[in-house]
Design an enzyme around this catalytic site. Sequence first.
Site, PDB file in Angstrom:
ATOM      1  N   SER A   1     125.733  48.510   0.270  1.00 51.38           N
ATOM      2  CA  SER A   1     125.299  47.114   0.370  1.00 51.38           C
ATOM      3  C   SER A   1     126.493  46.209   0.663  1.00 51.38           C
ATOM      4  O   SER A   1     127.649  46.572   0.419  1.00 51.38           O
ATOM      5  CB  SER A   1     124.635  46.669  -0.933  1.00 51.38           C
ATOM      6  OG  SER A   1     125.629  46.448  -1.919  1.00 51.38           O
ATOM      7  N   ASN A   2     126.207  45.013   1.171  1.00 50.01           N
ATOM      8  CA  ASN A   2     127.310  44.102   1.492  1.00 50.01           C
ATOM      9  C   ASN A   2     128.074  43.668   0.247  1.00 50.01           C
ATOM     10  O   ASN A   2     129.265  43.353   0.328  1.00 50.01           O
ATOM     11  CB  ASN A   2     126.774  42.901   2.274  1.00 50.01           C
ATOM     12  CG  ASN A   2     126.403  43.285   3.705  1.00 50.01           C
ATOM     13  OD1 ASN A   2     126.333  44.477   4.040  1.00 50.01           O
ATOM     14  ND2 ASN A   2     126.184  42.298   4.548  1.00 50.01           N
TER      15      ASN A   2
ATOM     16  N   SER B   1     119.875  58.717  -1.585  1.00 42.83           N
ATOM     17  CA  SER B   1     119.445  57.771  -2.623  1.00 42.83           C
ATOM     18  C   SER B   1     118.277  58.312  -3.442  1.00 42.83           C
ATOM     19  O   SER B   1     117.460  59.091  -2.955  1.00 42.83           O
ATOM     20  CB  SER B   1     118.992  56.458  -1.971  1.00 42.83           C
ATOM     21  OG  SER B   1     119.986  55.976  -1.113  1.00 42.83           O
TER      22      SER B   1
ATOM     23  N   GLN C   1     118.144  61.847   5.742  1.00 44.73           N
ATOM     24  CA  GLN C   1     119.242  61.750   4.777  1.00 44.73           C
ATOM     25  C   GLN C   1     118.695  61.610   3.357  1.00 44.73           C
ATOM     26  O   GLN C   1     118.147  60.563   3.009  1.00 44.73           O
ATOM     27  CB  GLN C   1     120.112  60.530   5.110  1.00 44.73           C
ATOM     28  CG  GLN C   1     121.257  60.291   4.143  1.00 44.73           C
ATOM     29  CD  GLN C   1     121.933  58.936   4.386  1.00 44.73           C
ATOM     30  OE1 GLN C   1     121.323  58.025   4.938  1.00 44.73           O
ATOM     31  NE2 GLN C   1     123.183  58.812   3.960  1.00 44.73           N
ATOM     32  N   GLY C   2     118.865  62.630   2.543  1.00 44.90           N
ATOM     33  CA  GLY C   2     118.371  62.591   1.168  1.00 44.90           C
ATOM     34  C   GLY C   2     119.482  62.333   0.172  1.00 44.90           C
ATOM     35  O   GLY C   2     119.870  63.219  -0.588  1.00 44.90           O
TER      36      GLY C   2
ATOM     37  N   GLU D   1     129.312  56.304   8.667  1.00 51.67           N
ATOM     38  CA  GLU D   1     128.113  55.487   8.776  1.00 51.67           C
ATOM     39  C   GLU D   1     128.502  54.015   8.823  1.00 51.67           C
ATOM     40  O   GLU D   1     128.028  53.245   9.644  1.00 51.67           O
ATOM     41  CB  GLU D   1     127.196  55.760   7.563  1.00 51.67           C
ATOM     42  CG  GLU D   1     125.878  54.995   7.600  1.00 51.67           C
ATOM     43  CD  GLU D   1     125.016  55.195   6.338  1.00 51.67           C
ATOM     44  OE1 GLU D   1     125.434  55.932   5.424  1.00 51.67           O
ATOM     45  OE2 GLU D   1     123.931  54.600   6.296  1.00 51.67           O
TER      46      GLU D   1
END
Lengths: 393, 383
Positions: free
Chosen positions: A378-379, A129, A126-127, A244
């Site tokens: 992120s959370n 980030s 998976q590209g 995801e």
Amino acid sequence: MDLRFTDEELAFRREVRAFLRESLPPEIHRKLAEGCRLGKADLVRWTCILHARGWAVPHWPVEWGGVDWDPVRQMIFRDEVQQFPAPETLSFGTSMVGPVIYTFGSDAQKRRFLPRIATLEDWWCQGFSEPGAGSDLAALKTRATRDGAQWVINGQKAWTTLAQHADWIFVLARTDGSARKQQGISFILIDMTSPGISVRPVQTIDGGFEVNEVFFDDVRVPLENLVGAENRGWDYAKFLLTNERSGQARIGLSKARLRRIRALASTPRNGAPVLIEDPVFRRKLAELEVEVRALELTQFRVIADERHKEQGRPNPASSILKIKGSELQQATTELLMDVLGPAGLVRHAESGPAAFDWARGGTSTYFNLRKLSIYGGSNEIQRTIIARAILGL
Amino acid sequence: MNFDLSEDQRLLKDSVGRWLARSYAFEHRARILASPEGWSRATWAQMAELGLLGLPFAEADGGFAGGPVETMIVMEAFGHALVVEPYLPTVVLAGAVLRHGASAEQRRRLVPLITDGSLVLALAHGEPQARWHTADIATRAVEAAGGWRLSGAKSLVLHGESADRLIVSARTGGAPRDPNGIGLFLVDRKAPGVVVHGYPTQDGQRAAEIGFQDVRVPAEDVLGDVANGLPVVEHAIDEAIAAIAAEAVGAMEAALGMTVNYLKTRTQFGVPIGSFQALQHRAADMFIALEQARSMAFLAVMSAADDDGARRRRAMSAAKIQTAKSARFIGQEAIQLHGGIGMTMEYKVGHLFKRLTMIERQFGDLDHHFGCLAAAGSLLDDA
Ligand SMILES: Cc1cc2nc3c(=O)[nH]c(=O)nc-3n(C[C@H](O)[C@H](O)[C@H](O)COP(=O)(O)OP(=O)(O)OC[C@H]3O[C@@H](n4cnc5c(N)ncnc54)[C@H](O)[C@@H]3O)c2cc1C
């Protein structure tokens, strides 16, 4: 209201478990049970076994190899695989790019890529980030410019998981620099053997090699490798990220770890008293079991809800699954370290003493799983989603 | 009430800090870790030159007459820089055993060698079955002509394979877990019957499993009373707890500093991420956790020389509990607020997290010290 599974669902659960018991190679089972890393060969081997049974990509449409299970059965299947524990298939293919291709791709792309994803003949990464584009993914700078019948790709991706094994990478690249941030982005499939791609592995704090930097230097890609429409890549990415997110609760893994913790804490070692007899320890174990059960029921509710909602619309409640699921996985590794005691201080190099083999994979899993609250949105970002999309703040 | 350092202590702090800033950069440390021994003899020699290796010993023995505060200053600086040399086993742990348990003659023989850097020591006390219980010793010592013979197994001996000599606890009498009947013996690491199996620990340091098969110890290498060594070891462990509480403060301060700096410089969504209030509050909580840990590290340090063993142990458990809680919180948050970059070995914050994770559990984890404290009664009347 009924919280129980039907008899048919229970029979299905037993069927899945029986299959895993018969088919999972014991070496692979042992590695997973002890929290060790699987190699590429292990995952390829297991994916082939699953594929032979017709269960490599059960959540896909039937015409592309899926199984006609309702969401409850899909969930039971995942839960059994995680609890056993058996390997999950490579999510970059089966849960990320696969669904994007069968939902938005061309017929040619479907025929070319989907069968090879299901068998893991193609390893995908998976590209998304980049160094400057993490939570703010739309800030990505990798460019794709048209040159005749090709895209020319330039830029850098960061944190690309298992790119060192990959045959293909799906990237988000900027195809229109003048548009608003989210609008000039396209979703492009790139062969990792293309000239101009280089991969630099980056070691993570658990000592493993799982992430990479991927550099693109004038990489030429056929125009037909664009998925869907040009400049619509952000929509496909959002679709992918929502899939995801909901897959990340992975409650079965937490259950499996709690079982391992109970077993380790009940095993006499060197004549020392067993930890399971300590009421403080038992209370901590019970506390996590309660949390896991609560999350499992929350997940059932999210799944039950999906039946009423229109297809494909993201459910912001999946952020609960991501946040609590990752936090519980992290908490179970902390409790695992409590069981290990001094043995948790040992790093398991090749030369490590056999006396600590039982503790293998404990502390490094604790280190490694800190990633769960960082990636997949992120959370902090998930909490913002709950505050905005659910609570209207 | 006075928390100020003396003039000499300030000088010590400055000189150690300057030396580490100059010669213990993160990249240099990475090279040290990759070397065969996993620590640097050259750095050790510099520590000797700076007078750090003789710091806690009396002048009469060849040391520099520092106290727990001096050790705190050094360990805090080591925590910042993530120093991996065997200071804790040699100077703090073994050093304390020598100070509290050895004869004047033994001290005069050994301390000058520690001070000049030519003697590395390790304390071989913990055993595979013991978890964190200090009295759980099964290694046996039996009297033999002109000395003793040791047999047994020691576990997780810090820097055990680098040590020239080991201080080994062994039972001369009593049942396992009996606090009486434990003696302390100085054993050459290369003596016949000593089998050392070294390995890395999770923070990049080294430890060893050590077996003793009928190892001969001459009478002159018995340290103190052969039946009453446990209080000496416990005092040494208490001093080590104070030392790693200080080391943790240094490491936490470094982690917080790096995190705050990152929050100011990393931009996402067009602004520094430190402008998000959600993250500001997290950094503020890290700061609170650091200051609470610092306070309790002071308590540990000021209690290290307390001769009332029971009161000293209560203070150490309390300090260890606060240290462990703050270390876990700050370590985890530092990684989280850094995002992906915090997860890599190429960046220092992950190494700080790993060391803090080890400190959290070294010499007893949270449950162990909660258990000790709960059994010991209230802390409130110790003030
Ligand atoms: C082990 C691992 C594997 C990964 N694998 C992949 C992969 O295969 N492919 C891929 O494309 N990416 C991958 N990633 C990248 C991952 O998606 C990013 O790390 C993630 O999006 C966070 O971005 P960042 O690391 O740049 O952190 P940043 O976005 O810089 O965030 C730093 C901190 O700021 C917080 N923050 C940021 N914005 C806000 C806000 N608005 N409000 C509150 N807090 C905020 C974050 O939550 C975090 O705590 C992986 C990451 C890790 C750690």
